[in-house]
Motif scaffolding. Structure first.
Motif, PDB file in Angstrom:
ATOM      1  N   UNK A   1       0.821  -1.212   0.000  1.00 16.89           N
ATOM      2  CA  UNK A   1       0.000   0.000   0.000  1.00 16.89           C
ATOM      3  C   UNK A   1       0.853   1.259   0.000  1.00 16.89           C
ATOM      4  N   UNK A   2       2.132   1.125  -0.282  1.00 19.84           N
ATOM      5  CA  UNK A   2       3.013   2.286  -0.229  1.00 19.84           C
ATOM      6  C   UNK A   2       2.617   3.378  -1.194  1.00 19.84           C
ATOM      7  N   UNK A   3       2.163   2.983  -2.419  1.00 21.87           N
ATOM      8  CA  UNK A   3       1.812   3.995  -3.417  1.00 21.87           C
ATOM      9  C   UNK A   3       0.316   4.158  -3.564  1.00 21.87           C
ATOM     10  N   UNK A   4      -0.477   3.440  -2.755  1.00 19.32           N
ATOM     11  CA  UNK A   4      -1.932   3.538  -2.881  1.00 19.32           C
ATOM     12  C   UNK A   4      -2.430   4.845  -2.308  1.00 19.32           C
ATOM     13  N   UNK A   5      -3.495   5.345  -2.899  1.00 18.75           N
ATOM     14  CA  UNK A   5      -4.092   6.582  -2.398  1.00 18.75           C
ATOM     15  C   UNK A   5      -4.757   6.326  -1.060  1.00 18.75           C
ATOM     16  N   UNK A   6      -4.501   7.136  -0.087  1.00 17.87           N
ATOM     17  CA  UNK A   6      -5.102   6.985   1.229  1.00 17.87           C
ATOM     18  C   UNK A   6      -6.538   7.474   1.208  1.00 17.87           C
ATOM     19  N   UNK A   7      -7.342   6.930   2.142  1.00 21.34           N
ATOM     20  CA  UNK A   7      -8.757   7.286   2.188  1.00 21.34           C
ATOM     21  C   UNK A   7      -8.944   8.773   2.437  1.00 21.34           C
ATOM     22  N   UNK A   8      -8.016   9.409   3.208  1.00 25.07           N
ATOM     23  CA  UNK A   8      -8.189  10.824   3.524  1.00 25.07           C
ATOM     24  C   UNK A   8      -7.827  11.726   2.342  1.00 25.07           C
ATOM     25  N   UNK A   9      -7.312  11.129   1.226  1.00 23.14           N
ATOM     26  CA  UNK A   9      -7.036  11.912   0.021  1.00 23.14           C
ATOM     27  C   UNK A   9      -8.232  11.936  -0.918  1.00 23.14           C
ATOM     28  N   UNK A  10      -9.238  11.124  -0.644  1.00 23.99           N
ATOM     29  CA  UNK A  10     -10.426  11.048  -1.483  1.00 23.99           C
ATOM     30  C   UNK A  10     -11.384  12.165  -1.101  1.00 23.99           C
TER      31      UNK A  10
ATOM     32  N   UNK B   1     -17.180   9.163 -12.742  1.00 24.39           N
ATOM     33  CA  UNK B   1     -15.865   9.402 -12.156  1.00 24.39           C
ATOM     34  C   UNK B   1     -15.632   8.439 -10.993  1.00 24.39           C
ATOM     35  N   UNK B   2     -14.368   8.087 -10.730  1.00 22.42           N
ATOM     36  CA  UNK B   2     -14.037   7.169  -9.639  1.00 22.42           C
ATOM     37  C   UNK B   2     -13.766   7.946  -8.355  1.00 22.42           C
ATOM     38  N   UNK B   3     -13.670   7.249  -7.218  1.00 24.41           N
ATOM     39  CA  UNK B   3     -13.347   7.930  -5.955  1.00 24.41           C
ATOM     40  C   UNK B   3     -12.028   8.675  -5.995  1.00 24.41           C
ATOM     41  N   UNK B   4     -11.098   8.219  -6.834  1.00 20.48           N
ATOM     42  CA  UNK B   4      -9.792   8.874  -6.937  1.00 20.48           C
ATOM     43  C   UNK B   4      -9.799  10.017  -7.943  1.00 20.48           C
TER      44      UNK B   4
END
Length: 393
Positions: A22-31, A343-346
């Motif tokens: 999960x190092x490069x995954x978008x964190x939930x607080x960035x959504x 559109x997606x969550x990201x």
């Protein structure tokens, strides 16, 4: 050929699961908070599941190509799947004899390769293209067909009482009957046109009906937006309130359902999607999401709604004509949402609303999520075909 019950053709699992990095995954607080709230409302995703979903979405983007390479001719598709406990996993299927472990991916053995399913799909599409309006049999009782990797089949949906039409369509096409799964559905798809959504635009000054502003984009440095082709032909002028908004410079329907509206310089086009609640969702890019991925759409009739991607490369047999290459989703909509943005969550823009199984009240938002089928035309092919540049923040 007989009409049989759904044939999922899923054989015993061959599982190879590794820890998901999960190092490069978008964190939930960035959504976007708007997206998180909409997903929680429409999909029952809590904060912990949101974080785990985003990790899985990232795996799907990084490992799909690797799965195709490693599984070779046996590759049978991939998708994001939600488990009974609410967690998510990225699945890759194979019809091959051997399958090596792929980090972060759950492997499943199935009967048919993706190439075999796509061959049947191509034969159905070719048969539909050869039909001539007013001369050929149009199989009006058949709703749609698409390759569904989750059931390892080509799904053909039809109206109650139209099973013989569906069987006849498959037989006439020469498609491999063994790969086909017939699904009866009372909900016939129709175009969600003649009204508008997203940001409202009409076809006469002061109009209160029309279509939806879709994805913001530029062509030759001039701003505009992608929308649905069935909303208007080239040259059609559109309005916002009593002011001229712009006109259609490109439009294709049927075959595809896409168009581009060039906006007058009197207006400002922003890389944002309205949530119809005083907020906006910024457009970050156009990376295509996997089957099973969360996706939300904006339209003036039903507002901002979320669901998941349930099928790709779907051919839909509208009364007005056949449209190919659509993506199917469980996010509900209604007449008036045509052309609106997906559109997606990201913040990855996905496409523009085409149609769906809307009911007599003009929407399908009262249906259980499992029964909702909405279709959108994919954004990246629209950008490529019309020479557009996506507007992002």
């Amino acid at each position: 050929m007989k009409h049989s019950k759904p044939n999922r053709s899923l054989l015993p699992l061959v599982v190879a699961v590794a820890a998901i990095s999960c190092g490069s995954a978008m964190a939930a607080d960035e959504v976007s908070p708007v997206l998180k709230a909409a997903m929680q409302r429409d999909m029952g995703v809590n904060a912990q599941q949101m974080s785990q979903y985003l990790k899985t979405e990232r795996v799907s983007q990084s490992q799909e190509a690797s799965a195709q390479r490693q599984l070779g001719a046996g590759y049978a598709g991939s998708w994001i799947e939600r488990k009974a406990d609410g967690s998510f996993v990225f699945v890759a299927a194979t019809a091959g004899a051997k399958a090596l472990a792929i980090p972060g991916v759950e492997l499943r053995r199935v009967r048919y390769s993706l190439s075999r399913l796509q061959s049947s799909m191509s034969q159905l599409d070719s048969s539909a293209q050869r039909r001539v309006l007013g001369i050929s049999k149009l199989y009006s009782g058949v709703h749609s067909w698409h390759v569904d990797p989750t059931s390892n089949s080509v799904v053909v949906t039809f109206s109650p009482g139209a099973s013989e039409e569906a069987i006849d369509l498959v037989a006439a096409s020469g498609a491999d009957v063994a790969t086909v799964r017939f699904v009866e559905s009372a909900d016939k798809p129709s175009l969600v046109a003649t009204i508008r959504g997203g940001m409202l635009y009409g076809f006469s000054p002061g109009a209160t009906l029309g279509c939806s502003v879709g994805i913001p984009a530029r062509r030759s440095g001039i701003a505009g937006y992608a929308t649905a082709g069935h909303c208007g032909s080239v040259g059609t002028r559109v309005y916002v309130g009593n002011s001229t908004l712009g006109s259609f410079t490109h439009s294709n329907f049927p075959g595809t359902d896409r168009a581009y509206v060039q906006v007058s310089t009197a207006h400002t086009v922003l890389p944002e999607i309205t949530d119809h609640n005083g907020g906006v969702v910024p457009v970050r890019g156009s990376v295509e999401a996997a089957i099973g991925a969360a996706v939300c759409r904006s339209g003036y009739r039903t507002g901002y709604r979320c669901g998941s991607i349930t099928g790709k490369n779907v051919t839909v047999n509208y009364q007005e004509g056949t449209v190919r290459g659509l993506t199917q989703s469980s996010a509900c909509a209604g007449k008036g949402d045509s052309g609106g943005a997906w559109i997606t969550p990201a913040g990855q823009a996905q496409g523009v609303t085409s149609g769906g199984n809307v009911g007599a009240d003009g929407t399908n938002c009262s249906l259980p999520t499992s029964q909702v089928r909405m279709y959108f035309d994919r954004l990246n092919p629209i950008l490529s075909q019309y020479g557009l540049t996506l507007m992002t923040r």
